[in-house]
Design a protein around this motif. Structure first.
Motif, PDB file in Angstrom:
ATOM      1  N   GLN A 116       0.868  -1.166   0.000  1.00  0.00           N
ATOM      2  CA  GLN A 116       0.000   0.000   0.000  1.00  0.00           C
ATOM      3  C   GLN A 116       0.909   1.221   0.000  1.00  0.00           C
ATOM      4  OE1 GLN A 116      -3.510   0.028   0.138  1.00  0.00           O
ATOM      5  NE2 GLN A 116      -3.309  -2.162  -0.212  1.00  0.00           N
ATOM      6  N   SER A 117       0.509   2.281  -0.678  1.00  0.00           N
ATOM      7  CA  SER A 117       1.279   3.522  -0.673  1.00  0.00           C
ATOM      8  C   SER A 117       0.449   4.609   0.011  1.00  0.00           C
ATOM      9  CB  SER A 117       1.594   3.966  -2.104  1.00  0.00           C
ATOM     10  OG  SER A 117       2.442   3.033  -2.725  1.00  0.00           O
ATOM     11  N   TYR A 118       1.094   5.286   0.952  1.00  0.00           N
ATOM     12  CA  TYR A 118       0.441   6.351   1.695  1.00  0.00           C
ATOM     13  C   TYR A 118       1.322   7.591   1.710  1.00  0.00           C
ATOM     14  CZ  TYR A 118      -2.610   2.774   3.792  1.00  0.00           C
ATOM     15  OH  TYR A 118      -3.506   1.765   4.005  1.00  0.00           O
ATOM     16  N   LEU A 119       0.682   8.734   1.822  1.00  0.00           N
ATOM     17  CA  LEU A 119       1.369   9.986   2.109  1.00  0.00           C
ATOM     18  C   LEU A 119       1.129  10.250   3.592  1.00  0.00           C
ATOM     19  CD1 LEU A 119       2.771  12.655   1.401  1.00  0.00           C
ATOM     20  CD2 LEU A 119       0.508  13.567   0.857  1.00  0.00           C
ATOM     21  N   LEU A 120       2.210  10.396   4.346  1.00  0.00           N
ATOM     22  CA  LEU A 120       2.131  10.607   5.784  1.00  0.00           C
ATOM     23  C   LEU A 120       2.509  12.047   6.097  1.00  0.00           C
ATOM     24  CD1 LEU A 120       1.928   9.494   8.712  1.00  0.00           C
ATOM     25  CD2 LEU A 120       4.363   8.913   8.498  1.00  0.00           C
ATOM     26  N   ARG A 121       1.637  12.751   6.836  1.00  0.00           N
ATOM     27  CA  ARG A 121       1.911  14.124   7.263  1.00  0.00           C
ATOM     28  C   ARG A 121       1.872  14.162   8.777  1.00  0.00           C
ATOM     29  NH1 ARG A 121      -2.096  18.030   5.330  1.00  0.00           N
ATOM     30  NH2 ARG A 121      -0.486  19.548   5.808  1.00  0.00           N
ATOM     31  N   LEU A 122       2.902  14.734   9.382  1.00  0.00           N
ATOM     32  CA  LEU A 122       2.995  14.878  10.834  1.00  0.00           C
ATOM     33  C   LEU A 122       3.237  16.335  11.173  1.00  0.00           C
ATOM     34  CD1 LEU A 122       5.585  12.028  11.417  1.00  0.00           C
ATOM     35  CD2 LEU A 122       3.146  11.856  11.838  1.00  0.00           C
ATOM     36  N   TRP A 123       2.558  16.846  12.187  1.00  0.00           N
ATOM     37  CA  TRP A 123       2.825  18.204  12.650  1.00  0.00           C
ATOM     38  C   TRP A 123       2.342  18.336  14.084  1.00  0.00           C
ATOM     39  CZ3 TRP A 123      -1.246  16.846   9.670  1.00  0.00           C
ATOM     40  CH2 TRP A 123      -2.505  17.342   9.993  1.00  0.00           C
ATOM     41  N   GLN A 124       2.763  19.428  14.711  1.00  0.00           N
ATOM     42  CA  GLN A 124       2.361  19.710  16.076  1.00  0.00           C
ATOM     43  C   GLN A 124       1.625  21.035  16.131  1.00  0.00           C
ATOM     44  OE1 GLN A 124       5.604  19.722  18.870  1.00  0.00           O
ATOM     45  NE2 GLN A 124       4.968  17.783  19.732  1.00  0.00           N
ATOM     46  N   VAL A 125       0.610  21.084  16.984  1.00  0.00           N
ATOM     47  CA  VAL A 125      -0.117  22.323  17.245  1.00  0.00           C
ATOM     48  C   VAL A 125      -0.089  22.560  18.747  1.00  0.00           C
ATOM     49  CG1 VAL A 125      -1.628  22.114  15.237  1.00  0.00           C
ATOM     50  CG2 VAL A 125      -2.349  21.134  17.411  1.00  0.00           C
ATOM     51  N   ASN A 126      -0.239  23.801  19.146  1.00  0.00           N
ATOM     52  CA  ASN A 126      -0.340  24.144  20.564  1.00  0.00           C
ATOM     53  C   ASN A 126      -1.806  24.283  20.917  1.00  0.00           C
ATOM     54  OD1 ASN A 126       2.317  24.188  21.491  1.00  0.00           O
ATOM     55  ND2 ASN A 126       2.673  26.156  20.513  1.00  0.00           N
ATOM     56  N   ASP A 127      -2.255  23.458  21.835  1.00  0.00           N
ATOM     57  CA  ASP A 127      -3.632  23.497  22.303  1.00  0.00           C
ATOM     58  C   ASP A 127      -3.616  24.043  23.732  1.00  0.00           C
ATOM     59  OD1 ASP A 127      -6.354  23.162  22.496  1.00  0.00           O
ATOM     60  OD2 ASP A 127      -6.272  20.973  22.642  1.00  0.00           O
ATOM     61  N   PHE A 128      -3.827  25.342  23.852  1.00  0.00           N
ATOM     62  CA  PHE A 128      -3.759  26.028  25.144  1.00  0.00           C
ATOM     63  C   PHE A 128      -2.411  25.814  25.809  1.00  0.00           C
ATOM     64  CE2 PHE A 128      -8.273  25.230  24.394  1.00  0.00           C
ATOM     65  CZ  PHE A 128      -8.754  26.532  24.461  1.00  0.00           C
ATOM     66  N   GLY A 129      -1.342  25.928  24.995  1.00  0.00           N
ATOM     67  CA  GLY A 129       0.015  25.813  25.507  1.00  0.00           C
ATOM     68  C   GLY A 129       0.546  24.394  25.616  1.00  0.00           C
ATOM     69  N   THR A 180      -1.866  12.781   9.585  1.00  0.00           N
ATOM     70  CA  THR A 180      -2.772  12.493   8.475  1.00  0.00           C
ATOM     71  C   THR A 180      -2.106  11.462   7.579  1.00  0.00           C
ATOM     72  OG1 THR A 180      -3.670  14.737   8.509  1.00  0.00           O
ATOM     73  CG2 THR A 180      -4.033  13.460   6.512  1.00  0.00           C
ATOM     74  N   LEU A 181      -2.878  10.452   7.217  1.00  0.00           N
ATOM     75  CA  LEU A 181      -2.405   9.404   6.332  1.00  0.00           C
ATOM     76  C   LEU A 181      -3.357   9.356   5.145  1.00  0.00           C
ATOM     77  CD1 LEU A 181      -0.213   7.146   6.416  1.00  0.00           C
ATOM     78  CD2 LEU A 181      -2.001   5.624   7.244  1.00  0.00           C
ATOM     79  N   ILE A 182      -2.830   9.546   3.940  1.00  0.00           N
ATOM     80  CA  ILE A 182      -3.658   9.559   2.737  1.00  0.00           C
ATOM     81  C   ILE A 182      -3.233   8.416   1.828  1.00  0.00           C
ATOM     82  CG2 ILE A 182      -4.394  10.884   0.717  1.00  0.00           C
ATOM     83  CD1 ILE A 182      -3.670  13.417   2.352  1.00  0.00           C
ATOM     84  N   HIS A 183      -4.185   7.566   1.472  1.00  0.00           N
ATOM     85  CA  HIS A 183      -3.907   6.451   0.565  1.00  0.00           C
ATOM     86  C   HIS A 183      -3.690   7.024  -0.828  1.00  0.00           C
ATOM     87  CE1 HIS A 183      -4.567   2.783  -1.770  1.00  0.00           C
ATOM     88  NE2 HIS A 183      -4.204   2.154  -0.657  1.00  0.00           N
ATOM     89  N   VAL A 184      -2.549   6.742  -1.418  1.00  0.00           N
ATOM     90  CA  VAL A 184      -2.168   7.344  -2.697  1.00  0.00           C
ATOM     91  C   VAL A 184      -3.129   6.959  -3.813  1.00  0.00           C
ATOM     92  CG1 VAL A 184      -0.360   7.433  -4.455  1.00  0.00           C
ATOM     93  CG2 VAL A 184       0.250   7.561  -2.040  1.00  0.00           C
ATOM     94  N   ALA A 185      -3.512   5.705  -3.902  1.00  0.00           N
ATOM     95  CA  ALA A 185      -4.346   5.240  -5.014  1.00  0.00           C
ATOM     96  C   ALA A 185      -5.793   5.704  -4.912  1.00  0.00           C
ATOM     97  CB  ALA A 185      -4.299   3.717  -5.110  1.00  0.00           C
ATOM     98  N   THR A 186      -6.338   5.760  -3.680  1.00  0.00           N
ATOM     99  CA  THR A 186      -7.767   6.068  -3.524  1.00  0.00           C
ATOM    100  C   THR A 186      -8.038   7.471  -3.021  1.00  0.00           C
ATOM    101  OG1 THR A 186      -7.853   5.298  -1.221  1.00  0.00           O
ATOM    102  CG2 THR A 186      -8.232   3.644  -2.960  1.00  0.00           C
ATOM    103  N   GLY A 187      -7.029   8.101  -2.399  1.00  0.00           N
ATOM    104  CA  GLY A 187      -7.233   9.421  -1.814  1.00  0.00           C
ATOM    105  C   GLY A 187      -7.923   9.383  -0.467  1.00  0.00           C
ATOM    106  N   GLN A 188      -8.215   8.186   0.035  1.00  0.00           N
ATOM    107  CA  GLN A 188      -8.877   8.065   1.326  1.00  0.00           C
ATOM    108  C   GLN A 188      -7.971   8.624   2.417  1.00  0.00           C
ATOM    109  OE1 GLN A 188     -10.001   4.087   2.380  1.00  0.00           O
ATOM    110  NE2 GLN A 188     -11.454   4.789   3.908  1.00  0.00           N
ATOM    111  N   LYS A 189      -8.550   9.448   3.296  1.00  0.00           N
ATOM    112  CA  LYS A 189      -7.790  10.166   4.309  1.00  0.00           C
ATOM    113  C   LYS A 189      -8.143   9.652   5.700  1.00  0.00           C
ATOM    114  CE  LYS A 189      -6.963  14.991   5.596  1.00  0.00           C
ATOM    115  NZ  LYS A 189      -7.382  16.361   5.284  1.00  0.00           N
ATOM    116  N   HIS A 190      -7.104   9.440   6.505  1.00  0.00           N
ATOM    117  CA  HIS A 190      -7.264   9.004   7.892  1.00  0.00           C
ATOM    118  C   HIS A 190      -6.518   9.992   8.773  1.00  0.00           C
ATOM    119  CE1 HIS A 190      -8.718   5.071   6.478  1.00  0.00           C
ATOM    120  NE2 HIS A 190      -7.794   5.211   5.546  1.00  0.00           N
ATOM    121  N   THR A 191      -7.114  10.364   9.879  1.00  0.00           N
ATOM    122  CA  THR A 191      -6.454  11.290  10.804  1.00  0.00           C
ATOM    123  C   THR A 191      -6.288  10.620  12.165  1.00  0.00           C
ATOM    124  OG1 THR A 191      -8.569  12.292  11.405  1.00  0.00           O
ATOM    125  CG2 THR A 191      -7.326  13.361   9.648  1.00  0.00           C
TER     126      THR A 191
END
Length: 66
Positions: free
Chosen positions: A11-24, A31-42
């Motif tokens: 399976q091929s996926y695009l993996l995105r990782l980031w950090q946000v500050n939630d009240f400090g 986010t993981l996106i399946h390359v062939a189908t575009g299905q997105k998982h968070t």
């Protein structure tokens, strides 16, 4: 070395990782996106991401085995 008649499973996926500050407090966002189908998982935890990947079915690829 694999036989030419064997099918490669992957399976091929695009993996995105980031950090946000939630009240400090730093929070991980994934986010993981399946390359062939575009299905997105968070995910908000790495364990959930790994659990998903370990349970994901694999489909035969259309590419010849190498």
């Amino acid at each position: 070395m694999k036989n030419e008649t064997e099918q490669t499973r992957y399976q091929s996926y695009l993996l995105r990782l980031w950090q946000v500050n939630d009240f400090g407090v730093p929070q991980t966002r994934i986010t993981l996106i399946h390359v062939a189908t575009g299905q997105k998982h968070t995910f908000t935890e790495f364990d959930a991401l790994l659990n998903f990947l370990n349970q994901s079915p694999t489909e035969p690829s259309k590419r010849p085995a190498r």
